[in-house]
Design an enzyme around this catalytic site. Structure first.
Site, short mmCIF file in Angstrom:
data_model
loop_
_atom_site.label_atom_id
_atom_site.label_comp_id
_atom_site.label_asym_id
_atom_site.label_seq_id
_atom_site.Cartn_x
_atom_site.Cartn_y
_atom_site.Cartn_z
N HIS A 130 -3.35 -5.61 2.49
CA HIS A 130 -3.09 -5.63 3.90
C HIS A 130 -3.80 -7.20 4.32
O HIS A 130 -4.31 -7.66 3.77
CB HIS A 130 -3.76 -4.44 4.71
CG HIS A 130 -3.27 -3.18 4.27
ND1 HIS A 130 -2.09 -2.64 4.54
CD2 HIS A 130 -3.95 -2.20 3.50
CE1 HIS A 130 -2.13 -1.27 4.19
NE2 HIS A 130 -3.34 -1.28 3.48
N ARG B 142 -12.45 6.54 -0.83
CA ARG B 142 -11.54 5.52 -0.45
C ARG B 142 -12.13 4.17 -0.89
O ARG B 142 -13.33 3.96 -1.12
CB ARG B 142 -11.22 5.38 1.22
CG ARG B 142 -10.61 6.54 1.77
CD ARG B 142 -10.27 6.56 3.19
NE ARG B 142 -9.13 5.60 3.23
CZ ARG B 142 -7.86 6.11 2.96
NH1 ARG B 142 -7.71 7.41 2.55
NH2 ARG B 142 -6.85 5.27 3.12
N CYS C 22 0.64 -1.27 0.19
CA CYS C 22 -0.37 0.08 0.16
C CYS C 22 0.81 1.42 0.06
O CYS C 22 1.34 1.66 -1.14
CB CYS C 22 -0.76 -0.01 1.02
SG CYS C 22 -2.39 1.17 0.93
N1 GLN Z 1 -2.21 6.84 2.16
C1 GLN Z 1 -2.30 6.14 0.87
C2 GLN Z 1 -3.76 6.09 0.37
O1 GLN Z 1 -4.75 6.38 1.00
C3 GLN Z 1 -2.05 4.58 1.58
C4 GLN Z 1 -2.84 4.14 2.58
C5 GLN Z 1 -2.50 2.76 3.06
O2 GLN Z 1 -1.29 2.52 3.15
N2 GLN Z 1 -3.49 2.01 3.57
O3 GLN Z 1 -3.82 5.81 -0.52
#
Ligand code: GLN
Length: 239
Positions: free
Chosen positions: A191, A129, A95
């Site tokens: 993850h 998101r 990520c």
């Molecule tokens: N900050 C990055 C995003 O939101 C990565 C997030 C994460 O590592 N879960 O895309």
């Protein structure tokens, strides 16, 4: 084998969300269960480390602010990381670090965080998101993991992905691609953490690392992965 396998954890302080440390623990356990000695090294900003001494490097996810905080340190290490990737060191970047192993991440508020360009990829923050469990068709079988990112990652046409999304969003919610792979360096949005639930991927990283040391490509002793498979199946059922 008497020389310990070196597992390097890059940015454990700032880049370690949604249990990404589980990737390190899974590699460690899978080596120890096979009586292979392990040494764990942690590398935070400013710590000296020669990446070519690592067998596997793992790095996790983080919020935009954490990515900004480690970016200049990562850019300084860029040439050394490129040399290590060229030398065949195995990497698993998840990520937030996956995004910064691409060329850049432009966040939703327009700030640009530079990356190191190991992957031919760029990431752009979006207004929504992408959250949920993901199932990815890949050379390691179906991979299962949990994604939570605003960034949409676009791969260059010649950049190989890890696999095709069967459920969830993956790189950008549009291309059907998930992750990236360059030599033995893997990037993924999964993850969960990803390796405990996907033992074939964990063992492949171990095999790549042992092969670089010149170890005979003997099959790793097989382990009882019943629980790991159950965990993957349970996650794959959930939205
Ligand atoms: N900050 C990055 C995003 O939101 C990565 C997030 C994460 O590592 N879960 O895309």
């Amino acid at each position: 084998m008497t020389v310990p396998v070196v597992l390097a954890h890059l940015y454990p302080r700032r880049m370690n969300i949604y249990g990404d440390i589980g990737n390190l623990l899974a590699l460690r356990r899978r080596l120890e269960w096979r009586d292979l000695p392990v040494r764990v090294v942690t590398i935070d900003e400013g710590d000296r480390f020669d990446f070519e001494e690592a067998d596997v490097v793992v790095a996790g996810g983080g919020e935009d602010a954490s990515q900004l905080a480690i970016a200049s340190d990562l850019v300084e290490r860029g040439p050394a990381i490129h040399r290590a990737v060229a030398a065949g060191v195995a990497f698993l970047t998840v990520c937030g670090t996956y995004q910064l192993f691409g060329r850049r991440f432009v966040t939703a508020d327009g700030s640009e965080i530079p990356g190191i360009g190991v992957f031919g990829a760029e990431t752009f923050g979006g207004g929504t998101r992408m959250i949920g469990n993901v199932v990815v068709h890949s050379p390691w079988g179906d991979l299962v993991g949990f994604e939570n990112h605003s960034g949409r990652t676009r791969l260059d046409p010649d950049q190989q992905s890890l696999g095709k999304v069967r459920r969830g969003n993956g790189n950008d919610g549009e291309s059907g691609q998930e992750g990236a792979i360059t030599r033995n360096c893997l990037g993924t949005y999964l993850h969960g953490s990803v390796l405990p639930k996907n033992p074939a991927l964990a063992d492949d990283l171990i095999r790549r690392a042992l092969a670089r040391r010149g170890a005979a490509p003997q099959a790793l002793a097989s382990l009882d992965d019943t629980m790991e498979r159950q965990a993957a199946a349970a996650a794959a059922e959930r939205p």
